[in-house]
Enzyme design. Structure first.
Site, PDB file in Angstrom:
ATOM      1  N   ASN A   1      14.695  -6.243   3.574  1.00 49.48           N
ATOM      2  CA  ASN A   1      14.004  -6.292   2.552  1.00 49.48           C
ATOM      3  C   ASN A   1      14.147  -7.237   0.830  1.00 49.48           C
ATOM      4  O   ASN A   1      14.425  -8.558   1.167  1.00 49.48           O
ATOM      5  CB  ASN A   1      14.565  -5.237   1.440  1.00 49.48           C
TER       6      ASN A   1
ATOM      7  N   ASN B   1      10.375  -7.997  -8.710  1.00 51.88           N
ATOM      8  CA  ASN B   1      10.264  -6.492  -8.582  1.00 51.88           C
ATOM      9  C   ASN B   1      10.838  -5.688  -8.808  1.00 51.88           C
ATOM     10  O   ASN B   1      11.377  -5.565  -8.045  1.00 51.88           O
ATOM     11  CB  ASN B   1       9.311  -6.102  -7.655  1.00 51.88           C
TER      12      ASN B   1
ATOM     13  N   LYS C   1      15.554  -0.067   7.566  1.00 53.84           N
ATOM     14  CA  LYS C   1      15.221  -1.426   6.587  1.00 53.84           C
ATOM     15  C   LYS C   1      16.537  -2.091   5.725  1.00 53.84           C
ATOM     16  O   LYS C   1      16.883  -0.775   5.381  1.00 53.84           O
ATOM     17  CB  LYS C   1      13.808  -0.915   6.191  1.00 53.84           C
TER      18      LYS C   1
ATOM     19  N   PHE D   1      10.074   2.245  -6.752  1.00 54.08           N
ATOM     20  CA  PHE D   1       9.420   3.465  -5.983  1.00 54.08           C
ATOM     21  C   PHE D   1       8.587   4.382  -6.640  1.00 54.08           C
ATOM     22  O   PHE D   1       9.043   5.926  -6.830  1.00 54.08           O
ATOM     23  CB  PHE D   1      10.460   4.394  -5.528  1.00 54.08           C
TER      24      PHE D   1
ATOM     25  N   ASP E   1       1.022  -1.142   0.134  1.00 49.32           N
ATOM     26  CA  ASP E   1       0.356  -0.009  -0.528  1.00 49.32           C
ATOM     27  C   ASP E   1       0.715   0.706  -0.069  1.00 49.32           C
ATOM     28  O   ASP E   1       1.049   2.181   1.039  1.00 49.32           O
ATOM     29  CB  ASP E   1      -0.295  -0.239   1.347  1.00 49.32           C
ATOM     30  N   LYS E   2       1.285   1.526  -0.912  1.00 54.86           N
ATOM     31  CA  LYS E   2       2.364   2.634  -1.533  1.00 54.86           C
ATOM     32  C   LYS E   2       2.229   4.034  -1.317  1.00 54.86           C
ATOM     33  O   LYS E   2       2.935   4.854  -0.252  1.00 54.86           O
ATOM     34  CB  LYS E   2       3.130   2.450  -2.515  1.00 54.86           C
TER      35      LYS E   2
ATOM     36  N   GLY F   1       9.857 -13.843  -1.100  1.00 55.14           N
ATOM     37  CA  GLY F   1       9.304 -14.894  -1.712  1.00 55.14           C
ATOM     38  C   GLY F   1       9.768 -15.969  -0.575  1.00 55.14           C
ATOM     39  O   GLY F   1      10.660 -15.970  -0.441  1.00 55.14           O
TER      40      GLY F   1
ATOM     41  N   SER G   1      16.541  -0.618  -0.936  1.00 47.66           N
ATOM     42  CA  SER G   1      16.108  -1.801  -2.529  1.00 47.66           C
ATOM     43  C   SER G   1      16.792  -1.836  -3.388  1.00 47.66           C
ATOM     44  O   SER G   1      17.382  -1.148  -3.243  1.00 47.66           O
ATOM     45  CB  SER G   1      14.555  -0.528  -2.903  1.00 47.66           C
TER      46      SER G   1
ATOM     47  N   ASN H   1      16.460  -0.917  -6.395  1.00 48.89           N
ATOM     48  CA  ASN H   1      15.540  -0.878  -7.668  1.00 48.89           C
ATOM     49  C   ASN H   1      16.128   0.527  -7.771  1.00 48.89           C
ATOM     50  O   ASN H   1      15.376   0.965  -9.341  1.00 48.89           O
ATOM     51  CB  ASN H   1      14.103  -0.980  -7.827  1.00 48.89           C
ATOM     52  N   THR H   2      16.631   1.190  -6.578  1.00 49.17           N
ATOM     53  CA  THR H   2      16.887   3.618  -7.073  1.00 49.17           C
ATOM     54  C   THR H   2      18.670   2.845  -7.299  1.00 49.17           C
ATOM     55  O   THR H   2      19.240   1.808  -6.612  1.00 49.17           O
ATOM     56  CB  THR H   2      16.479   3.741  -5.841  1.00 49.17           C
TER      57      THR H   2
HETATM   58  C1  LIG Z   1       5.792  -5.749  -5.567  1.00 48.64           C
HETATM   59  C2  LIG Z   1       6.979  -5.163  -4.130  1.00 48.64           C
HETATM   60  C3  LIG Z   1       7.469  -3.747  -4.150  1.00 48.64           C
HETATM   61  C4  LIG Z   1       7.642  -3.609  -3.020  1.00 48.64           C
HETATM   62  N1  LIG Z   1       8.309  -2.005  -2.169  1.00 48.64           N
HETATM   63  C5  LIG Z   1       8.986  -1.884  -1.093  1.00 48.64           C
HETATM   64  C6  LIG Z   1       8.634  -0.819  -1.366  1.00 48.64           C
HETATM   65  O1  LIG Z   1       8.740   0.571  -1.295  1.00 48.64           O
HETATM   66  N2  LIG Z   1       9.664  -0.544  -0.080  1.00 48.64           N
HETATM   67  C7  LIG Z   1      10.480  -1.152   0.496  1.00 48.64           C
HETATM   68  O2  LIG Z   1      10.926  -1.180   1.661  1.00 48.64           O
HETATM   69  N3  LIG Z   1      10.111  -2.381   0.821  1.00 48.64           N
HETATM   70  C8  LIG Z   1       9.012  -3.109  -0.414  1.00 48.64           C
HETATM   71  N4  LIG Z   1       8.747  -4.045  -1.040  1.00 48.64           N
HETATM   72  C9  LIG Z   1       9.790  -5.188   0.326  1.00 48.64           C
HETATM   73  C10 LIG Z   1       8.811  -5.363   1.419  1.00 48.64           C
HETATM   74  O3  LIG Z   1       8.239  -4.692   1.841  1.00 48.64           O
HETATM   75  C11 LIG Z   1       9.765  -6.848   1.745  1.00 48.64           C
HETATM   76  O4  LIG Z   1      10.490  -6.428   2.592  1.00 48.64           O
HETATM   77  C12 LIG Z   1      10.240  -8.181   1.190  1.00 48.64           C
HETATM   78  O5  LIG Z   1       9.201  -8.174   0.041  1.00 48.64           O
HETATM   79  C13 LIG Z   1      10.247  -9.286   1.243  1.00 48.64           C
HETATM   80  O6  LIG Z   1       9.205 -10.087   2.233  1.00 48.64           O
HETATM   81  P1  LIG Z   1       7.975 -11.285   1.216  1.00 48.64           P
HETATM   82  O7  LIG Z   1       9.124 -11.756   0.962  1.00 48.64           O
HETATM   83  O8  LIG Z   1       7.392 -11.544   2.453  1.00 48.64           O
HETATM   84  O9  LIG Z   1       7.643 -10.275   0.249  1.00 48.64           O
HETATM   85  C14 LIG Z   1       8.440  -4.328  -2.179  1.00 48.64           C
HETATM   86  C15 LIG Z   1       8.092  -6.112  -2.069  1.00 48.64           C
HETATM   87  C16 LIG Z   1       7.706  -6.612  -3.402  1.00 48.64           C
HETATM   88  C17 LIG Z   1       7.296  -7.968  -3.985  1.00 48.64           C
END
Ligand SMILES: Cc1cc2nc3c(=O)[nH]c(=O)nc-3n(C[C@H](O)[C@H](O)[C@H](O)COP(=O)(O)O)c2cc1C
Length: 341
Positions: free
Chosen positions: A246, A116, A217, A120, A70-71, A269, A179, A181-182
């Site tokens: 992360n 992904n 984080k 951001f 829920d960005k 995952g 992250s 991705n930045t």
């Molecule tokens: C599609 C997607 C978008 C994400 N966006 C963010 C983000 O904007 N900021 C962040 O701190 N983590 C982001 N994450 C990371 C998750 O918060 C989490 O730390 C990570 O996916 C590991 O947990 P999981 O295996 O339960 O998904 C994102 C993960 C996914 C899959």
């Protein structure tokens, strides 16, 4: 019902489109008061034994929604009806930005994983603040970052802007420097820039009077020396705790077809479950439990969550497991915690 009926339908379509469609569906459904109370009745586990006091906040249960889902803080009130004890919004940046070009979200079904490289994408901190003004009592974490166009040397300013704007509307803050991705963001995890960034935010925090917990984080790809540095940094800057972890840039032992596993971005995952628990355990043991940890990464079952709690996490968060298992997972974890009591 989610896994047998809904998920097979949803998984037919593009993941990002389905994300937005699901948001619309849930919002419409929750407008009907009866549906809302049915959802709460099915998924909610209300028991005072689930309550947790962590960094001065009271969580009604220890299972939260991780950042990125829920960005823009569009659905936190409704999502909390599914039983989450807290919701982390963001990552938000000072200015709105589109994120990376599509397609940027990939399901790895055979691995119960996601890659992904969203980058951001968000509507900017001001839009988020307006939505958070409609909070009906949900415990909110505010995950903050920098805009892509902001060079690392000026990153502190971006974090300060987000911190100031969100201060009155979130219960705790998360500094996201992990992250993948930045471009270059993860360089901010180095000891010197990270200490400077956290000290600046802590200064601001003090100025406010009623300071808010600030968490950091971290990536699962840090080595042991870097994790030891993180422990030192937490102690030196006196921040409230760590979120581990992360997504990862590693691609080991994946079963999905090679084409998709080679997509750039962060992997989340099931393939992350073990590593993220390992990071939690390392931080907890080496610091002598000096600070609270929120455990996240590959929680797909109650057992996965309990392992993270046993490794030293005080709270847990879900993202990919929530997509694969549905809201029943939140209930299963809370029930399993109660069963242990
Ligand atoms: C599609 C997607 C978008 C994400 N966006 C963010 C983000 O904007 N900021 C962040 O701190 N983590 C982001 N994450 C990371 C998750 O918060 C989490 O730390 C990570 O996916 C590991 O947990 P999981 O295996 O339960 O998904 C994102 C993960 C996914 C899959």
């Amino acid at each position: 019902m989610y896994k047998s009926i809904l998920r097979p339908i949803l998984f037919q379509y593009d993941p990002e489109r389905i994300h937005h469609l699901t948001f619309k569906m849930v919002r419409s459904l929750c407008k009907i008061p009866l549906t809302r109370s049915i959802i709460k009745n099915i998924y909610g586990v209300n028991d005072p034994r689930l309550e947790r006091e962590v960094f001065g906040l009271t969580f009604k249960n220890p299972v939260g929604l991780a950042a990125g889902f829920d960005k823009d803080a569009k659905l936190y009130n409704e999502l909390s009806d599914f039983g989450f004890g807290f919701i982390e919004i963001g990552t938000v940046t000072p200015k709105p930005q589109d994120g990376n070009p599509k397609k940027r979200l990939f399901r790895l079904k055979a691995d119960q994983a996601i890659i992904n490289r969203m980058g951001f994408n968000n509507e900017g901190v001001e839009a988020t603040v307006e939505r958070l003004k409609k909070n009906k009592g949900v415990l909110i974490g505010g995950n903050i970052g920098k805009n892509k166009v902001t060079p690392n040397e000026q990153a502190v300013e971006d974090y300060k802007i987000c911190f100031d704007a969100l201060f009155d509307y979130v219960d705790y803050f998360v500094v996201n420097v992990s992250s993948p991705n930045t471009p270059n963001l993860r360089a901010l995890q180095d000891k010197e820039p990270l200490t400077a960034l956290l000290n600046t935010l802590q200064e601001k925090n003090k100025e406010k009077g009623n300071s808010k917990p600030i968490l950091l984080k971290i990536a699962p790809d840090l080595n042991n020396d870097q994790l030891l540095d993180i422990i030192t940094i937490v102690k030196e800057t006196k921040i409230a705790g760590i979120i581990a972890t992360n997504t990862t840039i590693e691609r080991k032992n994946l079963k999905s077809n090679e084409e998709v596993t080679k997509e750039m971005g962060g992997l989340s995952g099931k393939p992350l479950t073990h590593r993220s628990t390992e990071v939690i355990r390392f931080l907890s043991e080496k610091s002598n439990k000096a600070f609270p940890i929120i455990g996240v990464g590959g929680i797909h079952s109650a057992k996965d969550a309990l392992e993270k709690l046993d490794a030293g996490a005080s709270l847990v968060q879900l993202y990919t497991g929530f997509i694969y298992e549905g809201p029943q997972l939140i209930k299963d974890i809370n029930k399993a915690i109660l069963k242990r009591k």
